[in-house]
Write an enzyme that holds these catalytic residues in place. Structure first.
Site, PDB file in Angstrom:
ATOM      1  N   HIS A  74      -1.207  -7.624   5.841  1.00  0.00           N
ATOM      2  CA  HIS A  74      -2.419  -7.405   5.037  1.00  0.00           C
ATOM      3  C   HIS A  74      -3.607  -6.837   5.815  1.00  0.00           C
ATOM      4  O   HIS A  74      -4.290  -5.971   5.305  1.00  0.00           O
ATOM      5  CB  HIS A  74      -2.868  -8.670   4.297  1.00  0.00           C
ATOM      6  CG  HIS A  74      -4.115  -8.473   3.479  1.00  0.00           C
ATOM      7  ND1 HIS A  74      -4.172  -7.624   2.391  1.00  0.00           N
ATOM      8  CD2 HIS A  74      -5.367  -9.002   3.596  1.00  0.00           C
ATOM      9  CE1 HIS A  74      -5.400  -7.657   1.868  1.00  0.00           C
ATOM     10  NE2 HIS A  74      -6.139  -8.473   2.586  1.00  0.00           N
ATOM     11  N   ASN A  96       0.826  -1.225   0.000  1.00  0.00           N
ATOM     12  CA  ASN A  96       0.000   0.000   0.000  1.00  0.00           C
ATOM     13  C   ASN A  96       0.854   1.266   0.000  1.00  0.00           C
ATOM     14  O   ASN A  96       0.400   2.333   0.413  1.00  0.00           O
ATOM     15  CB  ASN A  96      -0.908   0.013   1.232  1.00  0.00           C
ATOM     16  CG  ASN A  96      -1.723  -1.250   1.371  1.00  0.00           C
ATOM     17  OD1 ASN A  96      -1.289  -2.211   1.995  1.00  0.00           O
ATOM     18  ND2 ASN A  96      -2.887  -1.264   0.778  1.00  0.00           N
ATOM     19  N   HIS A 122      -3.722  -4.932   8.405  1.00  0.00           N
ATOM     20  CA  HIS A 122      -3.390  -3.612   8.958  1.00  0.00           C
ATOM     21  C   HIS A 122      -3.618  -3.531  10.465  1.00  0.00           C
ATOM     22  O   HIS A 122      -3.412  -2.484  11.069  1.00  0.00           O
ATOM     23  CB  HIS A 122      -4.143  -2.472   8.246  1.00  0.00           C
ATOM     24  CG  HIS A 122      -3.765  -2.302   6.805  1.00  0.00           C
ATOM     25  ND1 HIS A 122      -4.055  -1.171   6.079  1.00  0.00           N
ATOM     26  CD2 HIS A 122      -3.105  -3.116   5.966  1.00  0.00           C
ATOM     27  CE1 HIS A 122      -3.606  -1.297   4.847  1.00  0.00           C
ATOM     28  NE2 HIS A 122      -3.025  -2.493   4.761  1.00  0.00           N
ATOM     29  N   HIS A 150      -2.059  -6.013  -3.982  1.00  0.00           N
ATOM     30  CA  HIS A 150      -2.161  -4.744  -4.728  1.00  0.00           C
ATOM     31  C   HIS A 150      -0.905  -4.391  -5.514  1.00  0.00           C
ATOM     32  O   HIS A 150      -0.827  -3.300  -6.089  1.00  0.00           O
ATOM     33  CB  HIS A 150      -2.475  -3.602  -3.764  1.00  0.00           C
ATOM     34  CG  HIS A 150      -3.826  -3.718  -3.117  1.00  0.00           C
ATOM     35  ND1 HIS A 150      -4.982  -3.840  -3.848  1.00  0.00           N
ATOM     36  CD2 HIS A 150      -4.198  -3.765  -1.811  1.00  0.00           C
ATOM     37  CE1 HIS A 150      -6.009  -3.944  -3.021  1.00  0.00           C
ATOM     38  NE2 HIS A 150      -5.562  -3.909  -1.785  1.00  0.00           N
ATOM     39  N   HIS A 199       1.017 -12.590   3.270  1.00  0.00           N
ATOM     40  CA  HIS A 199       0.060 -11.485   3.160  1.00  0.00           C
ATOM     41  C   HIS A 199      -1.326 -12.112   3.013  1.00  0.00           C
ATOM     42  O   HIS A 199      -1.712 -12.547   1.923  1.00  0.00           O
ATOM     43  CB  HIS A 199       0.450 -10.672   1.921  1.00  0.00           C
ATOM     44  CG  HIS A 199      -0.156  -9.320   1.863  1.00  0.00           C
ATOM     45  ND1 HIS A 199       0.286  -8.268   2.610  1.00  0.00           N
ATOM     46  CD2 HIS A 199      -1.198  -8.828   1.120  1.00  0.00           C
ATOM     47  CE1 HIS A 199      -0.425  -7.186   2.342  1.00  0.00           C
ATOM     48  NE2 HIS A 199      -1.337  -7.507   1.439  1.00  0.00           N
TER      49      HIS A 199
HETATM   50 FE   LIG Z   1      -3.071  -6.333   1.053  1.00  0.00          FE
END
Ligand SMILES: [Fe+2]
Length: 265
Positions: A178, A40, A180, A68, A153
């Protein structure tokens, strides 16, 4: 030696927190190797060469990634020239980027770094992470490494805990990213692998997983959905784990959380 593993760097505020805190942490805590999850890092979702270099200048040695990694146009091409990042090893074979990285730290030895992507509650099309890591580890066997670090992740804690036991005694550390959200389960597994389900994120503190809280609240309350915007002002959380590792004996001595709040004035 001490290894610092930083959880998902989210957007500009995450990068600012790293630039402000990391050089002092590395010196003060005698960190020999710093790995960070970059999924991110650019604008809250995705990766660019420029943002990686910005954080690399703040003394991150190597980057893992996740679902991502190729969200931003052009990075599928740029990654071919970036030896300090790995894409998830269980992406399909036609994906660009390296399946694993090897970092040479001179007298300390050579270290393998692998990214894996979970499949439970994650929409990205990927191969089985368990069978993939078997294949990757058999390739890494030929490299005479002093340690192997794996970032899993993944969304589901069950998938991450299962992977921890699957790799126990086969890798130096299996750390989750992943969600957070940091978990309180740092420990050394029975056969010696350092483990944590999720390191947590590095980015906006007063936000919902890095996204402006008003937008996420609206999207839960209303049928009128708004586009995500990432919070880039205010305090930041720096989430990481420190692994103390005897690289000569191949033995993990400890894994501990290191979480800090950064006041961005
Ligand atoms: Fe992610």
């Amino acid at each position: 030696m001490k290894i610092l593993f930083i959880g998902d760097i989210v957007g500009r505020l995450g990068r600012v927190a790293i630039a402000s805190l990391l050089p002092t942490i590395k010196r003060g805590d005698n960190i020999s190797l710093c790995i960070a999850n970059s999924d991110n890092i650019a604008g809250g979702r995705g990766v660019t060469a420029q943002t990686l270099r910005e954080v690399q200048n703040a003394q991150v040695d190597f980057f893992t990634s996740g679902d991502h990694i190729f969200d931003i146009k052009g990075f599928d091409n740029d990654i071919k020239n970036l030896p300090f990042i790995v894409r998830p090893a269980n992406f399909t074979a036609d994906s660009p980027g390296n399946e694993y990285g090897i970092l040479d730290l001179g007298k300390l030895g050579r270290f393998g770094i692998v990214s894996l992507l979970g499949r439970t509650f994650i929409k990205t099309n990927s191969e089985c992470p368990f069978r993939t890591i078997d294949r990757v580890l058999s390739e890494l066997e030929r490299e005479s490494l002093s340690g192997i670090f794996v970032d899993f992740h993944a969304e589901a804690t069950s998938e991450k805990v299962a992977m921890g036991y699957y790799l126990d005694g086969r890798v130096t550390a299996l750390v989750g990213t992943h969600t957070h959200i940091p978990t309180a389960d740092c420990r050394i597994l029975p056969k010696g692998t350092a483990f944590v389900s999720d390191i947590g994120m590095t980015g906006a503190l007063n936000a919902v997983l890095g996204v402006k809280k008003e937008i996420v609240i609206n999207n839960f309350v209303s049928s009128m959905q708004k586009k995500f915007l990432w919070e880039d002002v205010g305090e930041a959380i720096f989430s990481s784990v420190v692994i103390d590792y005897n690289e000569k004996k191949g033995r993990v001595l400890s894994i501990k959380r290191m979480d800090k709040v950064f006041k961005n004035n």
